[in-house]
Design a protein around this motif. Structure first.
Motif, PDB file in Angstrom:
ATOM      1  N   PRO A  35       0.828  -1.211   0.000  1.00 52.07           N
ATOM      2  CA  PRO A  35       0.000   0.000   0.000  1.00 52.07           C
ATOM      3  C   PRO A  35       0.868   1.270   0.000  1.00 52.07           C
ATOM      4  O   PRO A  35       2.065   1.180   0.252  1.00 52.07           O
ATOM      5  N   ASN A  36       0.256   2.413  -0.240  1.00 48.87           N
ATOM      6  CA  ASN A  36       0.980   3.696  -0.169  1.00 48.87           C
ATOM      7  C   ASN A  36       1.676   3.803   1.177  1.00 48.87           C
ATOM      8  O   ASN A  36       1.081   3.503   2.212  1.00 48.87           O
ATOM      9  N   GLY A  37       2.934   4.214   1.125  1.00 52.41           N
ATOM     10  CA  GLY A  37       3.663   4.447   2.374  1.00 52.41           C
ATOM     11  C   GLY A  37       4.195   3.179   3.028  1.00 52.41           C
ATOM     12  O   GLY A  37       4.704   3.219   4.150  1.00 52.41           O
ATOM     13  N   ALA A  38       4.118   2.036   2.322  1.00 50.56           N
ATOM     14  CA  ALA A  38       4.562   0.755   2.912  1.00 50.56           C
ATOM     15  C   ALA A  38       6.081   0.695   3.071  1.00 50.56           C
ATOM     16  O   ALA A  38       6.593  -0.084   3.877  1.00 50.56           O
ATOM     17  N   GLY A  39       6.793   1.492   2.277  1.00 54.03           N
ATOM     18  CA  GLY A  39       8.256   1.490   2.378  1.00 54.03           C
ATOM     19  C   GLY A  39       8.956   0.964   1.127  1.00 54.03           C
ATOM     20  O   GLY A  39      10.163   0.707   1.141  1.00 54.03           O
ATOM     21  N   LYS A  40       8.234   0.874   0.002  1.00 52.75           N
ATOM     22  CA  LYS A  40       8.810   0.319  -1.237  1.00 52.75           C
ATOM     23  C   LYS A  40       9.923   1.218  -1.776  1.00 52.75           C
ATOM     24  O   LYS A  40      11.036   0.763  -2.036  1.00 52.75           O
ATOM     25  N   SER A  41       9.586   2.514  -1.958  1.00 52.04           N
ATOM     26  CA  SER A  41      10.590   3.427  -2.532  1.00 52.04           C
ATOM     27  C   SER A  41      11.794   3.552  -1.611  1.00 52.04           C
ATOM     28  O   SER A  41      12.944   3.594  -2.083  1.00 52.04           O
ATOM     29  N   THR A  42      11.544   3.593  -0.318  1.00 52.70           N
ATOM     30  CA  THR A  42      12.660   3.726   0.625  1.00 52.70           C
ATOM     31  C   THR A  42      13.586   2.505   0.522  1.00 52.70           C
ATOM     32  O   THR A  42      14.819   2.642   0.509  1.00 52.70           O
ATOM     33  N   THR A  43      12.993   1.313   0.395  1.00 56.76           N
ATOM     34  CA  THR A  43      13.818   0.100   0.242  1.00 56.76           C
ATOM     35  C   THR A  43      14.624   0.185  -1.049  1.00 56.76           C
ATOM     36  O   THR A  43      15.835  -0.106  -1.065  1.00 56.76           O
ATOM     37  N   PHE A  50      21.008   5.375  -2.668  1.00 54.21           N
ATOM     38  CA  PHE A  50      20.565   6.774  -2.530  1.00 54.21           C
ATOM     39  C   PHE A  50      20.314   7.154  -1.081  1.00 54.21           C
ATOM     40  O   PHE A  50      20.453   8.323  -0.716  1.00 54.21           O
ATOM     41  N   PHE A  51      19.882   6.179  -0.281  1.00 52.04           N
ATOM     42  CA  PHE A  51      19.702   6.388   1.164  1.00 52.04           C
ATOM     43  C   PHE A  51      20.618   5.424   1.887  1.00 52.04           C
ATOM     44  O   PHE A  51      20.717   4.255   1.482  1.00 52.04           O
ATOM     45  N   ALA A  52      21.244   5.891   2.952  1.00 50.19           N
ATOM     46  CA  ALA A  52      22.019   4.969   3.793  1.00 50.19           C
ATOM     47  C   ALA A  52      21.047   4.230   4.706  1.00 50.19           C
ATOM     48  O   ALA A  52      20.171   4.858   5.303  1.00 50.19           O
ATOM     49  N   ASP A 157      11.211   1.954 -10.117  1.00 52.08           N
ATOM     50  CA  ASP A 157      10.150   2.387  -9.197  1.00 52.08           C
ATOM     51  C   ASP A 157       8.952   2.849 -10.039  1.00 52.08           C
ATOM     52  O   ASP A 157       8.995   3.920 -10.653  1.00 52.08           O
ATOM     53  N   GLU A 158       7.932   2.050 -10.094  1.00 51.54           N
ATOM     54  CA  GLU A 158       6.716   2.308 -10.885  1.00 51.54           C
ATOM     55  C   GLU A 158       7.034   2.691 -12.340  1.00 51.54           C
ATOM     56  O   GLU A 158       6.738   3.804 -12.782  1.00 51.54           O
ATOM     57  N   PRO A 159       7.626   1.745 -13.094  1.00 49.40           N
ATOM     58  CA  PRO A 159       8.104   2.078 -14.442  1.00 49.40           C
ATOM     59  C   PRO A 159       7.025   2.437 -15.449  1.00 49.40           C
ATOM     60  O   PRO A 159       7.323   3.105 -16.434  1.00 49.40           O
ATOM     61  N   THR A 188       5.156  -1.625  -8.223  1.00 44.41           N
ATOM     62  CA  THR A 188       3.946  -1.280  -8.957  1.00 44.41           C
ATOM     63  C   THR A 188       2.743  -1.284  -8.022  1.00 44.41           C
ATOM     64  O   THR A 188       2.746  -1.974  -7.005  1.00 44.41           O
ATOM     65  N   HIS A 189       1.743  -0.493  -8.403  1.00 42.80           N
ATOM     66  CA  HIS A 189       0.466  -0.551  -7.692  1.00 42.80           C
ATOM     67  C   HIS A 189      -0.523  -1.384  -8.499  1.00 42.80           C
ATOM     68  O   HIS A 189      -1.634  -1.632  -8.060  1.00 42.80           O
ATOM     69  N   ILE A 190      -0.082  -1.739  -9.723  1.00 47.17           N
ATOM     70  CA  ILE A 190      -1.026  -2.377 -10.645  1.00 47.17           C
ATOM     71  C   ILE A 190      -0.853  -3.889 -10.547  1.00 47.17           C
ATOM     72  O   ILE A 190       0.172  -4.442 -10.950  1.00 47.17           O
TER      73      ILE A 190
HETATM   74  N1  LIG Z   1      12.928  11.493   3.230  1.00 49.02           N
HETATM   75  C1  LIG Z   1      11.972  11.141   4.083  1.00 49.02           C
HETATM   76  N2  LIG Z   1      11.870  11.701   5.315  1.00 49.02           N
HETATM   77  C2  LIG Z   1      10.919  11.322   6.184  1.00 49.02           C
HETATM   78  N3  LIG Z   1       9.994  10.390   5.941  1.00 49.02           N
HETATM   79  C3  LIG Z   1      10.037   9.792   4.731  1.00 49.02           C
HETATM   80  C4  LIG Z   1      11.022  10.131   3.735  1.00 49.02           C
HETATM   81  N4  LIG Z   1      10.816   9.359   2.641  1.00 49.02           N
HETATM   82  C5  LIG Z   1       9.748   8.581   2.929  1.00 49.02           C
HETATM   83  N5  LIG Z   1       9.289   8.828   4.165  1.00 49.02           N
HETATM   84  C6  LIG Z   1       8.165   8.155   4.852  1.00 49.02           C
HETATM   85  O1  LIG Z   1       8.471   6.765   4.855  1.00 49.02           O
HETATM   86  C7  LIG Z   1       7.291   5.992   4.653  1.00 49.02           C
HETATM   87  C8  LIG Z   1       7.502   5.041   3.475  1.00 49.02           C
HETATM   88  O2  LIG Z   1       7.565   5.829   2.289  1.00 49.02           O
HETATM   89  P1  LIG Z   1       7.868   5.194   0.866  1.00 49.02           P
HETATM   90  O3  LIG Z   1       7.924   6.315  -0.121  1.00 49.02           O
HETATM   91  O4  LIG Z   1       9.034   4.294   0.960  1.00 49.02           O
HETATM   92  O5  LIG Z   1       6.550   4.305   0.627  1.00 49.02           O
HETATM   93  P2  LIG Z   1       6.047   3.612  -0.697  1.00 49.02           P
HETATM   94  O6  LIG Z   1       5.678   2.220  -0.309  1.00 49.02           O
HETATM   95  O7  LIG Z   1       7.027   3.760  -1.802  1.00 49.02           O
HETATM   96  O8  LIG Z   1       4.733   4.455  -0.991  1.00 49.02           O
HETATM   97  P3  LIG Z   1       4.021   4.847  -2.388  1.00 49.02           P
HETATM   98  O9  LIG Z   1       3.386   3.590  -2.883  1.00 49.02           O
HETATM   99  O10 LIG Z   1       3.016   5.851  -1.958  1.00 49.02           O
HETATM  100  O11 LIG Z   1       5.058   5.393  -3.320  1.00 49.02           O
HETATM  101  C9  LIG Z   1       6.156   6.989   4.468  1.00 49.02           C
HETATM  102  O12 LIG Z   1       5.504   7.147   5.704  1.00 49.02           O
HETATM  103  C10 LIG Z   1       6.863   8.274   4.075  1.00 49.02           C
HETATM  104  O13 LIG Z   1       6.139   9.402   4.480  1.00 49.02           O
END
Ligand SMILES: Nc1ncnc2c1ncn2[C@@H]1O[C@H](COP(=O)(O)OP(=O)(O)OP(=O)(O)O)[C@@H](O)[C@H]1O
Length: 318
Positions: A35-43, A50-52, A157-159, A188-190
């Protein structure tokens, strides 16, 4: 191989990625869902350097992203979210710049740029500046920069975000064609995209890995997997239910809709891994039911996704 080892990320006191580990081999396309905000992009940002990470690491083709960052990053192509591309450059100029920073020079560089432009269907806009492009074309330019050096490992990331249905189809085909000699992770969300393109799927929720399986095994977790749906011409749905319910291979029968003398029913077998279409057909024939259509449910990915990520209930409880 991409090896993700116990990746964890805190933003302040908030843990957004919680001890995630998995491996992706060449030839695999791993779908990253959640779901949105699950942590995909951060991973993905941690895997690409890009992130430590707050803890854990990722090893890309034997190079640790923390200890051997340059070597690891050389092997990766990364398409970030929202296609960040320099707006004042032309498509050709931008990709030429990307090829240059990836270490290409002379005619080889020109060849790589031309080939990538063709591969990503960008020929018609190659001399336009990026800020004059539509969202779909911008996305393709960003995709192009991720593959310009023909990397062994692709993190996307969501190509297909922002692309029209034809472009989505082309990009998916391109990803599949490239997958033979690459390890690919795409978010992907799809759900149909994951089903159409990915050989494996990971679902994350609240920063934790909750499932790692093939799309077909995911379908099997659906409450409707193996059920048989029928449309019948008959005025007595209740009689139908009690007749079919008596069969020893049937777990339950549900009337889905009624319309005059027609109704639609779903038969849930005792064992949803055992095909029962032939038994359904025999039972219909033996009891003189007029069948207008029949289909076997493969399982609903959206239902599985909602159930696993805690955002919904199964489509139908037996
Ligand atoms: N640079 C940042 N500083 C603080 N919080 C962050 C940062 N980047 C992401 N977050 C938080 O980390 C959590 C995970 O975000 P992330 O973008 O990894 O989710 P996602 O699964 O990729 O979501 P989406 O599907 O909406 O793209 C969210 O609560 C977001 O607000």
């Amino acid at each position: 191989m991409i090896e993700v080892k116990n990746l964890t990320k805190y933003f302040g006191v908030k843990k957004v990625v919680d001890d995630i580990s998995f491996k992706v081999n060449k030839g695999e396309i791993l779908g990253f869902l959640g779901p949105n905000g699950a942590g995909k992009s951060t991973t993905m940002r941690m895997i690409t350097g890009f992130f430590a990470p707050s803890a854990g690491t990722a090893v890309i083709g034997g190079s640790d992203i923390l200890e051997d960052s340059i070597s690891a990053r050389k092997k990766i192509g990364y398409l970030p979210e929202n296609a960040p591309v320099y707006p004042d450059m032309t498509v050709w100029g931008y990709l030429d710049f990307c090829a240059q920073i990836r270490g290409f020079s002379g005619t080889n560089r020109k060849k790589r740029v031309e080939e990538t432009i063709e591969k990503c269907f960008l020929s018609e806009v190659k001399f336009q500046t990026v800020n004059t492009l539509s969202k779909g074309f911008k996305q393709r330019v960003c995709f192009a920069q991720s593959i310009i050096h023909d990397p062994e490992y692709l993190i996307l990331d969501e190509p297909t975000d922002g692309l029209d249905p034809n472009q989505k189809h082309e990009v998916r085909l391109m990803i599949q064609r490239m997958s033979m000699e690459k390890a690919i992770i795409l978010s992907t969300h799809i759900l149909e995209e994951m089903d159409a393109v990915c050989t494996r799927a990971i679902i994350i929720a609240n920063g934790q890995l909750v499932i790692d399986d093939t799309p077909s095994n995911l379908r099997k977790k659906s409450a409707v997997h193996g059920a048989v749906t029928l449309s019948l011409h008959n005025h007595d749905p209740e009689g139908f239910v009690s007749c079919i319910q008596e069969q020893d291979w049937v777990s339950s029968v549900k009337i889905l809709e009624k319309n005059g003398n027609d109704f639609k029913a779903r038969i849930f077998p005792e064992n949803n891994d055992e095909p029962v279409a032939d038994k359904v057909i025999s039972a219909m024939f033996a009891n003189n039911y007029e069948v207008k259509s029949i289909s076997v449910e493969q399982g609903r990915l959206d239902e599985v996704f909602r159930t696993i990520t805690g955002t919904g209930h199964p489509l139908s409880a037996k």
